[in-house]
Write a protein that holds these residues in place. Structure first.
Motif, mmCIF file in Angstrom:
data_model
loop_
_atom_site.group_PDB
_atom_site.id
_atom_site.type_symbol
_atom_site.label_atom_id
_atom_site.label_comp_id
_atom_site.label_asym_id
_atom_site.label_seq_id
_atom_site.Cartn_x
_atom_site.Cartn_y
_atom_site.Cartn_z
ATOM 1 N N LEU A 147 0.842 -1.188 0.000
ATOM 2 C CA LEU A 147 0.000 0.000 0.000
ATOM 3 C C LEU A 147 0.877 1.238 0.000
ATOM 4 O O LEU A 147 2.019 1.200 0.428
ATOM 5 N N PRO A 185 0.730 5.857 -1.139
ATOM 6 C CA PRO A 185 0.128 6.890 -1.984
ATOM 7 C C PRO A 185 0.631 6.783 -3.426
ATOM 8 O O PRO A 185 1.576 6.044 -3.705
ATOM 9 N N ASN A 186 -0.014 7.522 -4.320
ATOM 10 C CA ASN A 186 0.439 7.540 -5.717
ATOM 11 C C ASN A 186 1.881 8.010 -5.773
ATOM 12 O O ASN A 186 2.255 8.971 -5.113
ATOM 13 N N GLU A 189 -2.965 -3.303 -8.702
ATOM 14 C CA GLU A 189 -4.303 -2.696 -8.611
ATOM 15 C C GLU A 189 -5.378 -3.575 -9.251
ATOM 16 O O GLU A 189 -6.076 -3.146 -10.167
ATOM 17 N N THR A 208 -0.673 -4.741 -5.219
ATOM 18 C CA THR A 208 -0.729 -3.361 -4.766
ATOM 19 C C THR A 208 -2.191 -2.950 -4.809
ATOM 20 O O THR A 208 -2.958 -3.474 -5.615
ATOM 21 N N THR A 209 -2.579 -2.052 -3.921
ATOM 22 C CA THR A 209 -3.959 -1.559 -3.977
ATOM 23 C C THR A 209 -4.074 -0.215 -3.277
ATOM 24 O O THR A 209 -3.232 0.182 -2.481
ATOM 25 N N HIS A 210 -5.145 0.500 -3.657
ATOM 26 C CA HIS A 210 -5.470 1.760 -2.989
ATOM 27 C C HIS A 210 -6.665 1.585 -2.067
ATOM 28 O O HIS A 210 -6.992 2.466 -1.309
ATOM 29 N N TYR A 211 -7.338 0.432 -2.194
ATOM 30 C CA TYR A 211 -8.543 0.213 -1.392
ATOM 31 C C TYR A 211 -8.146 -0.430 -0.070
ATOM 32 O O TYR A 211 -7.977 -1.636 0.031
#
Lengths: 241, 255
Positions: free
Chosen positions: B32, B34-35, B155, B185-188
């Protein structure tokens, strides 16, 4: 080696299913053949169609090859390239598959043009000549599709690629022997034409239509194609690590 | 399954991944951050698509630089782009991968993975007619056709609706149950909290926290979530510059 064929097959099936692109790429060379070949009044020959046919065949494969570089760009932008590169099959097979597809596509398009020319009255003397015409066009296509794929990988985006493509394609065609023989050219054009690889392919094809076998022409094209594939492989390896 | 030792990668002056140390076992591991934190760069190095500037990593015991081809034969990689051929059918897309991987009995294997991803009744349709969730599952089917030991997913649930995301996660869980290692990898973060065995939070190319979601959450406090851990560990540029929102609001009010 098998992987090369599988990549080739993928592009071929995708191309054949895009019906519009299959037909549209044939319109321009056919138009040249009919509207220029049949109509242009010339002094150096009384059968201009017969003269221009080799030039149009080579033009068909030239433009097809030059467009081919965009295939690699799209595979790269859309993420296909990374998926393929993460597989254990030899990475270069992706490049060779592309070159093979672009060249075969050019030959298929040239076949249609050859058919139209035959309907219009152009004749090839014997089957061996036809075979060697295909070989010549194939080697020529390999040369330019390897080059265009290199340019595509180098530029990396489609807009600049299209710009470069439209910048070089017509000048390459007009500075070749497609439309007139060396002896009626102005001196400056003759120099350009004799340096242009497109002329080599056209001259060889024209000799084959007349029934002579251009050994040096074919060997020259084979050497050129080989060198271009080597350069392409080198650049591909560098680009993908 | 994955051992990362002092792995770094820079692009010009930018240090995208900075001395990364990480061990991943047979688990669902979530990366995980940030961008621009270096997640994709890390995945691309582990999948041998990018050469590290320094440091090493091993995947399934093979060095990602020296034995890159062996690494590639053990892994599958699904990037975030959803790269499936729209003009080919679902089955043809998977068949291409089966051929490229040189799978024996590929017809039955292709049918098997398509069935596993719940795409059997649409396998003969052109992908152009597939929904986003189906395309993602098709990519998973492609990735599974050679039975990889480690599956890298960048993602995997990006841009999918709730039920599409749930389905993908169920499949990922099922693969883990069958013994596969999943590195993603994920943003959630809610999803990572629910489904990952362990997560690492990276920021500016460095590990900010690593551990099981439960442990990370409980270290912050009761009723916390992985979101709180994330906000605690990852400082926004404003926070780093000492941006004080109360002061800023007062300043605006005074005018």
């Amino acid at each position: 080696m098998k992987a090369v064929f599988y990549y080739f097959e993928r592009d071929l099936v995708k191309w054949l299913r895009g019906r519009v692109t299959v037909v549209s790429s044939l319109v321009m060379p056919a138009a040249w053949l009919v509207f220029v070949g049949l109509a242009l009044p010339t002094k150096f020959t009384d059968n201009y169609l017969e003269f221009i046919t080799p030039g149009i065949l080579v033009m068909t494969t030239l433009f097809s090859s030059l467009q081919g570089g965009s295939l690699m760009i799209f595979d790269k932008i859309l993420g296909f390239l990374n998926k393929f590169l993460a597989m254990p099959s030899p990475r270069e097979s992706m490049l060779y598959g592309k070159i093979l597809f672009i060249s075969v596509r050019g030959l298929l398009q040239a076949s249609v043009i050859l058919l139209i020319a035959t309907v219009l009255g152009v004749r090839v003397l014997n089957p061996i000549s036809v075979l060697l015409i295909y070989l010549t066009l194939f080697l020529f296509s390999v040369f330019f599709s390897a080059l265009s794929t290199m340019i595509g990988l180098y530029l990396g985006d489609h807009d600049s690629y299209a710009a470069v493509n439209s910048m070089i394609s017509m000048p390459l065609f007009f500075t070749s022997t497609a439309l007139m023989p060396y002896d009626v050219m102005p001196a400056w054009l003759r120099t350009l034409a004799s340096l242009n690889p497109v002329s080599y392919a056209i001259d060889s094809t024209r000799l084959l239509f007349e029934g002579t076998i251009p050994v040096y022409g074919i060997l020259g094209l084979a050497t050129g194609a080989g060198i271009m594939v080597l350069l392409g492989t080198y650049q591909f390896r560098k680009a993908v690590v | 399954m994955i051992e990362i030792k002092k792995l770094s990668r820079s692009f010009g002056n930018l240090l995208a991944v900075d001395n990364l140390d990480l061990d991943v076992g047979n688990e669902i591991f979530g990366l995980l951050g940030p961008n621009g934190a270096g997640k994709s760069t890390t995945v691309m190095m582990l999948t041998t698509l990018l050469r590290p500037s320094s440091g090493t990593a091993k995947v399934c015991g093979y060095d990602i630089v020296k034995d890159s081809k062996k690494v590639r034969s053990k892994i599958s990689y699904v990037p975030q782009d959803m790269a499936v051929d729209r003009k080919l059918t679902g089955r043809e897309n998977v068949m291409l991968f089966a051929k490229l991987y040189g799978i024996p009995n590929r017809n039955s294997k292709v049918d098997e993975v398509i069935e596993m991803m719940g795409l059997s009744d649409r396998a003969g349709d052109l992908v152009a007619k597939y929904s986003g969730g189906m395309r993602r599952r098709l990519e998973l089917a492609q990735a599974l056709v050679h039975e990889p030991e480690v599956l890298f997913l960048d993602e995997p649930t990006l841009g999918l609706d709730v039920s599409g995301r749930k389905k993908i996660w169920e499949h990922i869980r099922m693969l883990k149950a069958e013994g596969m290692t999943i590195f993603m990898t994920t943003h959630y973060l809610e999803e990572a909290e629910k489904y990952c065995n362990r997560v690492a939070i990276i920021d500016k190319g460095r590990i900010a926290a690593v551990g099981s979601p439960e442990n990370l959450v409980s270290s912050i406090g009761e009723n916390a979530s992985l979101n709180d851990v994330f906000l605690e560990k990852v400082k926004t540029p404003e926070e780093q510059a000492g941006f004080n929102s109360t002061q800023f609001r007062n300043l605006l009010r005074r005018r």
